[in-house]
Design an enzyme around this catalytic site. Sequence first.
Site, short mmCIF file in Angstrom:
data_model
loop_
_atom_site.label_atom_id
_atom_site.label_comp_id
_atom_site.label_asym_id
_atom_site.label_seq_id
_atom_site.Cartn_x
_atom_site.Cartn_y
_atom_site.Cartn_z
N PHE A 159 -96.66 -54.93 -6.42
CA PHE A 159 -97.69 -55.88 -5.96
C PHE A 159 -98.83 -56.04 -6.95
O PHE A 159 -99.55 -57.03 -6.92
CB PHE A 159 -98.25 -55.44 -4.59
N LYS A 183 -86.80 -60.08 -7.56
CA LYS A 183 -87.22 -59.70 -6.20
C LYS A 183 -88.67 -59.23 -6.34
O LYS A 183 -88.94 -58.08 -6.66
CB LYS A 183 -86.34 -58.57 -5.67
N GLU A 186 -93.25 -58.18 -1.83
CA GLU A 186 -93.40 -59.01 -0.62
C GLU A 186 -94.88 -59.21 -0.28
O GLU A 186 -95.21 -60.03 0.59
CB GLU A 186 -92.64 -58.37 0.55
N SER A 236 -93.58 -47.69 -7.55
CA SER A 236 -94.00 -46.30 -7.36
C SER A 236 -92.88 -45.34 -7.76
O SER A 236 -91.70 -45.72 -7.79
CB SER A 236 -94.38 -46.08 -5.89
N CYS A 291 -101.35 -49.49 -13.00
CA CYS A 291 -100.59 -48.29 -13.38
C CYS A 291 -101.20 -47.65 -14.63
O CYS A 291 -100.91 -46.51 -14.94
CB CYS A 291 -99.15 -48.65 -13.66
N GLU A 390 -101.20 -40.01 -6.76
CA GLU A 390 -101.62 -41.29 -7.33
C GLU A 390 -102.33 -42.05 -6.21
O GLU A 390 -101.69 -42.51 -5.26
CB GLU A 390 -100.40 -42.11 -7.81
P1 NAD Z 1 -93.50 -49.94 -4.48
O1 NAD Z 1 -92.67 -48.89 -5.11
O2 NAD Z 1 -93.93 -49.76 -3.08
O3 NAD Z 1 -92.74 -51.36 -4.53
C1 NAD Z 1 -92.16 -51.84 -5.72
C2 NAD Z 1 -90.98 -52.72 -5.34
O4 NAD Z 1 -90.01 -51.93 -4.65
C3 NAD Z 1 -91.35 -53.87 -4.42
O5 NAD Z 1 -90.67 -55.03 -4.83
C4 NAD Z 1 -90.92 -53.38 -3.06
O6 NAD Z 1 -90.52 -54.43 -2.21
C5 NAD Z 1 -89.73 -52.49 -3.38
N1 NAD Z 1 -89.59 -51.39 -2.41
C6 NAD Z 1 -90.59 -50.76 -1.71
N2 NAD Z 1 -90.07 -49.79 -0.93
C7 NAD Z 1 -88.74 -49.79 -1.14
C8 NAD Z 1 -87.66 -49.01 -0.62
N3 NAD Z 1 -87.87 -48.03 0.25
N4 NAD Z 1 -86.43 -49.26 -1.07
C9 NAD Z 1 -86.19 -50.24 -1.96
N5 NAD Z 1 -87.17 -51.02 -2.47
C10 NAD Z 1 -88.43 -50.79 -2.08
O7 NAD Z 1 -94.77 -50.16 -5.44
P2 NAD Z 1 -96.05 -51.06 -5.17
O8 NAD Z 1 -96.87 -50.41 -4.13
O9 NAD Z 1 -95.66 -52.48 -5.01
O10 NAD Z 1 -96.76 -50.97 -6.60
C11 NAD Z 1 -97.65 -49.93 -6.94
C12 NAD Z 1 -96.93 -48.85 -7.70
O11 NAD Z 1 -96.32 -49.39 -8.86
C13 NAD Z 1 -97.86 -47.77 -8.20
O12 NAD Z 1 -97.23 -46.53 -8.03
C14 NAD Z 1 -98.01 -48.09 -9.68
O13 NAD Z 1 -98.34 -47.00 -10.52
C15 NAD Z 1 -96.66 -48.60 -10.00
N6 NAD Z 1 -96.67 -49.42 -11.20
C16 NAD Z 1 -96.17 -48.86 -12.34
C17 NAD Z 1 -96.20 -49.58 -13.50
C18 NAD Z 1 -95.67 -48.98 -14.77
O14 NAD Z 1 -95.61 -49.70 -15.73
N7 NAD Z 1 -95.26 -47.73 -14.81
C19 NAD Z 1 -96.73 -50.87 -13.52
C20 NAD Z 1 -97.22 -51.41 -12.33
C21 NAD Z 1 -97.19 -50.67 -11.17
#
Ligand code: NAD
Length: 505
Positions: A159, A183, A186, A236, A291, A390
């Site tokens: 997000f 994808k 959401e 994450s 991140c 985090e």
């Molecule tokens: P998230 O892991 O909750 O979601 C990321 C994606 O995975 C979304 O598209 C979501 O719909 C999907 N998803 C969520 N739960 C899922 C599940 N149980 N099974 C399958 N798919 C699932 O992350 P977020 O909250 O959207 O983003 C924030 C996180 O992203 C933070 O931890 C941040 O550090 C990380 N991030 C990392 C980088 C990097 O470059 N390392 C960059 C940006 C964000």
Amino acid sequence: MTEVIEAPAAVKPIHHWIGGRSVPGKSGRSGPVWNPATGEQTGAVDFATVDEVDAAVAAAKEAFASWRSVSLSKRLDLFFKIRHLVYEHREDIARFLTAEHGKVLSDALGEVQRGLEVIEYACGIPTLLKSEYSEQVSTGIDVYSIRQPLGVVAGITPFNFPAMVPMWMWAPAIACGNTFVLKPSEKDPSASLYTAELLKEAGLPDGVFNVVMGDKVAVDRILEHPDVSAVSFVGSTPIAKYVYETGTSHGKRIQALGGAKNHMVVLPDADLDMAADAAVSAAYGSAGERCMAVSVVVALESVADELVGKIKERLPNVKIGPGLEPENEMGPLITREHRDRVASYIDGARDQGAEVVADGRELKVDGDGFFLGVSLIDNVTPEMDCYRDEIFGPVLSVVRAKTYDEAVKLVNDNPYGNGVAIFTRDGGAAREFEFSVNAGMVGVNVPIPVPVAYYSFGGWKNSLFGDSHIYGPEGIHFYTRGKVVTRRWPDPATSKIDLGFPQTR
Ligand code: NAD
């Protein structure tokens, strides 16, 4: 065209984009999209079924056959058009980000700019796909290598960068000749649909870029679909690990970038005003939902009091409010639940013995938006939750270290290894730090060292699962596979029957 809705009369339905057109979802399942600055629901995003993911993959598979054959010069021409359109509409894209993510408009424009840089890099695709050629490796025989696209590839994005991170994926993937299924998160999906419309306007053939909205159902189908060759994931750490393990078990190439806990080490000889400015900018920019945000300052004890004082005196000047008001520097958090979870770390830290120097809960902003002020927590130790987790919000922890070695050990013992920074005037210390530190991206007096587009971005340890960093040369490598051709032409002078293993002659 997809429209920005800042104050809705009605909740906007947000659909998939398959085969070059908007496709309403049929699952009956959807998720709310909020305007975090007002707390109002502005949209309802469809959640895809397995069949809808299959339809997007089928559209991408059909488009691949012709897209991979489009000449490099035509691809280059198209990418210049894409670059031009995205640049021209950068503020429109940024407005979607502010409306659905909440980040202030200037920051949203910065996000689009860092995505554009990767599109510009992809404009170099004819050069980037140049390979090697060895003439006369044996008499009359030449060898050359080529890199070819994988087929249908997918991107699953978080997000916090709803435009930039997708651009980091689709631009190199499509330039390499792949077709793409995105994808997006959401929570803030509209920028992806708007991008799809811009790509179509630029002349990208239908089916080359598709968007499926959704949750775990869509992600799981992408991970197991036999026609998806590779998946880029950013999100994450627990989900990154899951995506890596599930995707690789289905034979896919996976790069899965995870969470972070980025440290900023401040040595006694640092310019403390510069370090305090950097800490405030990098900890609270985008409300800490980056991140690459700095979430821990490691201050050497001799300068810790002075540094904490300098950070503290800057905090009242951080302007917090709705992202469309140009004077604001920090907006709300993504959802009410996330804001409340972040806020819970403040009491947690106090209960565990840390000193709350600034408490973001004291901020009052009119309305029902998901705002939280900036928090600063001093005397944090490594076993505290505010250090271990985090938090992903505007909370900065300060850990005091007795020695340089203790500071580096803290960084290297941390399970994450995304970005790290050192502030010092000592070139030798900085060089030693670069050499020893276990993180993928290092800043020297630079708090958020996101590499430029012609290098690659990625962390170490729990911040990345898989071998490839994202964009830059590693991105091109990730979205292509190698083939080596050994070739000769009919020449009666060199032709004879030889049943032995081929040897050079
Ligand atoms: P998230 O892991 O909750 O979601 C990321 C994606 O995975 C979304 O598209 C979501 O719909 C999907 N998803 C969520 N739960 C899922 C599940 N149980 N099974 C399958 N798919 C699932 O992350 P977020 O909250 O959207 O983003 C924030 C996180 O992203 C933070 O931890 C941040 O550090 C990380 N991030 C990392 C980088 C990097 O470059 N390392 C960059 C940006 C964000």
